[in-house]
Design a protein around this motif. Structure first.
Motif, short mmCIF file in Angstrom:
data_model
loop_
_atom_site.label_atom_id
_atom_site.label_comp_id
_atom_site.label_asym_id
_atom_site.label_seq_id
_atom_site.Cartn_x
_atom_site.Cartn_y
_atom_site.Cartn_z
N TYR A 47 -6.03 -2.15 -3.93
CA TYR A 47 -6.59 -0.83 -5.06
C TYR A 47 -5.51 -1.43 -6.30
N SER A 48 -6.83 -1.32 -7.39
CA SER A 48 -6.44 -2.37 -8.74
C SER A 48 -6.88 -1.98 -9.48
N THR A 49 -6.49 -1.91 -11.28
CA THR A 49 -6.97 -2.02 -12.11
C THR A 49 -7.20 -3.23 -13.46
N VAL A 50 -8.01 -3.28 -13.27
CA VAL A 50 -8.02 -4.69 -13.92
C VAL A 50 -8.73 -4.49 -15.04
N GLY A 51 -8.55 -4.17 -16.35
CA GLY A 51 -8.92 -3.49 -17.50
C GLY A 51 -8.92 -2.05 -17.62
N ASN A 52 -10.59 -1.81 -17.80
CA ASN A 52 -11.50 -0.36 -17.64
C ASN A 52 -11.74 -1.01 -16.60
N LYS A 53 -11.95 -1.59 -15.35
CA LYS A 53 -12.18 -1.30 -14.09
C LYS A 53 -11.61 -1.10 -13.13
N LYS A 54 -12.20 -0.50 -11.77
CA LYS A 54 -11.10 -0.32 -11.17
C LYS A 54 -11.79 -0.76 -9.18
N MET A 55 -10.70 -1.12 -8.46
CA MET A 55 -11.29 -2.17 -7.81
C MET A 55 -10.61 -2.21 -6.13
N ILE A 56 -11.34 -2.83 -5.04
CA ILE A 56 -10.68 -3.17 -4.25
C ILE A 56 -10.81 -4.33 -3.94
N THR A 57 -9.55 -4.98 -3.21
CA THR A 57 -9.59 -5.77 -3.24
C THR A 57 -8.46 -6.73 -1.78
N THR A 58 -8.49 -7.83 -1.57
CA THR A 58 -7.41 -8.06 -0.73
C THR A 58 -6.72 -8.11 -1.52
N PRO A 59 -5.47 -8.12 -0.01
CA PRO A 59 -3.48 -7.44 -0.71
C PRO A 59 -3.16 -8.94 -1.51
N LYS A 60 -2.07 -9.34 -1.97
CA LYS A 60 -1.63 -9.73 -2.95
C LYS A 60 -1.18 -10.89 -2.02
N THR A 61 -1.22 -11.18 -0.99
CA THR A 61 -1.20 -12.58 -0.50
C THR A 61 -1.77 -12.43 1.51
N LYS A 62 -2.01 -13.53 2.08
CA LYS A 62 -2.22 -13.45 3.13
C LYS A 62 -2.06 -12.46 4.65
N LYS A 63 -0.19 -12.41 4.18
CA LYS A 63 0.67 -12.37 4.92
C LYS A 63 0.90 -10.81 4.41
N ALA A 64 0.20 -10.38 3.31
CA ALA A 64 0.17 -9.36 3.50
C ALA A 64 -1.15 -8.14 3.69
N VAL A 65 -2.08 -9.37 5.05
CA VAL A 65 -2.42 -8.34 5.52
C VAL A 65 -2.20 -8.05 6.60
N ARG A 66 -1.72 -6.84 6.92
CA ARG A 66 -0.82 -6.68 8.34
C ARG A 66 -1.45 -5.30 8.96
N ASP A 67 -0.44 -5.32 9.70
CA ASP A 67 -0.78 -3.60 10.64
C ASP A 67 0.87 -3.61 11.01
N ILE A 68 1.28 -2.06 11.09
CA ILE A 68 2.91 -1.81 10.97
C ILE A 68 2.14 -0.45 11.44
N SER A 69 3.74 -0.49 12.64
CA SER A 69 3.75 1.00 13.00
C SER A 69 3.56 1.63 12.31
N ILE A 70 4.01 3.66 12.69
CA ILE A 70 4.31 3.76 12.06
C ILE A 70 5.02 4.93 12.76
N PRO A 71 5.60 5.92 12.05
CA PRO A 71 6.25 7.60 13.02
C PRO A 71 5.65 8.18 13.50
N ASP A 72 5.09 8.65 14.26
CA ASP A 72 4.26 9.92 15.07
C ASP A 72 3.93 11.28 14.20
N PHE A 73 4.92 11.24 13.22
CA PHE A 73 5.60 12.70 12.40
C PHE A 73 3.98 12.36 11.07
N LEU A 74 3.99 11.23 10.51
CA LEU A 74 3.93 10.34 9.44
C LEU A 74 2.18 10.20 10.30
N TYR A 75 1.77 10.04 10.82
CA TYR A 75 0.39 10.15 11.51
C TYR A 75 -0.59 11.36 11.60
#
Length: 353
Positions: A224-252
């Motif tokens: 999620y980013s803001t460009v000027g006054n425009k709010k948008m959802i785009t692809t992540p910063k880099t190609k490697k930023a697309v990823r799946d990460i594990s999280i602890p049970d308590f956080l889920y």
């Protein structure tokens, strides 16, 4: 360059031939200029656009470069580039011929930014971007040499390394929070290391259980980013930023419990529909109420997560993937100082057979 008087309209116009990018010869006519010199200037600038000679102004180079990248870069990147061009590049280099710009010009420009109290890290970023513009001129405009090369290294005067919280420090901060949304957002940042924009883009569909690895995961595919006054959802910063990460049970389970408390939230809705300053404001408010808290920035929670993993002996490749860095060298450059005496430890463990 001739210009012609339009006696009926009492204005000036120019008319000339040029060769387009396909190699075809075309005629161009432009009317409506109040002054003769304006018509002549238009012809000069227009012809420069189609020139592959380094005998063009920096202003024309910028137009060529921007036209080349505007379909290849994200909107947020183009917005920042345009801001840098208007604020930092054109005021200094605008009318200079690019083949006359030397490293001395670049150094003088850097010094002007230093005197304007810009951070050295920001000036380095601007210089790197400017170098890319001149590299384009070398490849496509016949410029012999990039004037940004062979500059004296711009050292960070008095720069500070980023700050981190230990898990204990984070818990002390976390326990002082009363706002449920702030609590779960800060908790997610600390225990995942994701970027703030990535956090603000996730939805319930991004949470899942990985049967193979027997753990809960978050899929990061957007930001999620803001460009000027425009709010948008785009692809992540880099190609490697697309990823799946594990999280602890308590956080889920904390995330699911929070989602269930929000009425009408759909699985595709943003879990945290807030703006980019929300967490910064929340953190500053906490510092005012609790001056005993050691102050760090929101982005430092990402560094805190990395520090925690380093102390857990997580290997550098896994850390780099989890953080979504483009390459491992970025991870090493950022966190090498956290490895302490690891080199000595390796040396001590090596024995002569």
């Amino acid at each position: 360059m001739p210009a012609y008087k339009d006696t009926q309209r009492n204005t000036w116009y120019c008319q000339f031939y040029y060769t387009d990018w396909k190699g075809d010869r075309r005629q161009k006519r432009k009317r409506g200029f109040i002054k003769k010199k304006d018509a002549q200037e238009f012809e000069r600038m227009f012809l420069e656009q189609f020139s592959i000679s380094p005998d063009i102004t920096f202003e024309t180079l910028i137009d060529k470069y921007y036209d080349n990248v505007r379909h290849r870069r994200k909107e947020s990147t183009l917005y920042n580039l345009r801001g840098h061009i208007e604020k930092h590049y054109l005021p200094f280099f605008k009318k200079l011929k690019i083949d006359k710009i030397t490293s001395a010009h670049i150094a003088k420009w850097q010094n002007s930014l230093i005197l304007s109290n810009y951070k050295r890290s920001y000036i380095k970023t601007l210089t790197s971007q400017l170098s890319s513009i001149f590299e384009y001129a070398v490849r496509h405009c016949g410029l012999k040499e990039n004037p940004c090369r062979n500059l004296d290294q711009l050292k960070d005067k008095g720069s500070k390394k980023f700050q981190i919280w230990t898990e204990q420090e984070f818990n002390e901060f976390y326990n002082l929070l009363s706002n449920p949304r702030q609590k779960i957002m800060f908790e997610t940042l600390f225990y995942t290391g994701m970027r703030k924009g990535e956090l603000m883009a996730i939805n319930q569909d991004d949470l899942y259980y990985d049967q193979q690895n027997t753990c809960y995961m978050i899929s990061i595919t957007k930001t999620y980013s803001t460009v000027g006054n425009k709010k948008m959802i785009t692809t992540p910063k880099t190609k490697k930023a697309v990823r799946d990460i594990s999280i602890p049970d308590f956080l889920y389970f904390d995330l699911i419990a929070y989602i269930k408390r929000v009425p009408g939230m759909k699985s595709t809705d943003r879990i945290f529909p807030v703006n980019s300053t929300y967490l910064n404001d929340a953190m500053l408010s906490m510092y005012k109420k609790h001056p005993e808290i050691r102050q760090i920035k929101v982005h430092d929670l990402r560094h805190s997560h990395a520090s925690m993993l380093i102390h857990m002996k997580v290997d550098i490749a896994t850390l780099s993937y989890r953080l979504g860095h483009e390459n491992i060298s970025t991870t090493l450059d950022t966190y090498s100082h956290m490895y302490g005496n690891s080199q000595k430890s390796i040396a001590d463990q090596l024995t002569i057979g």
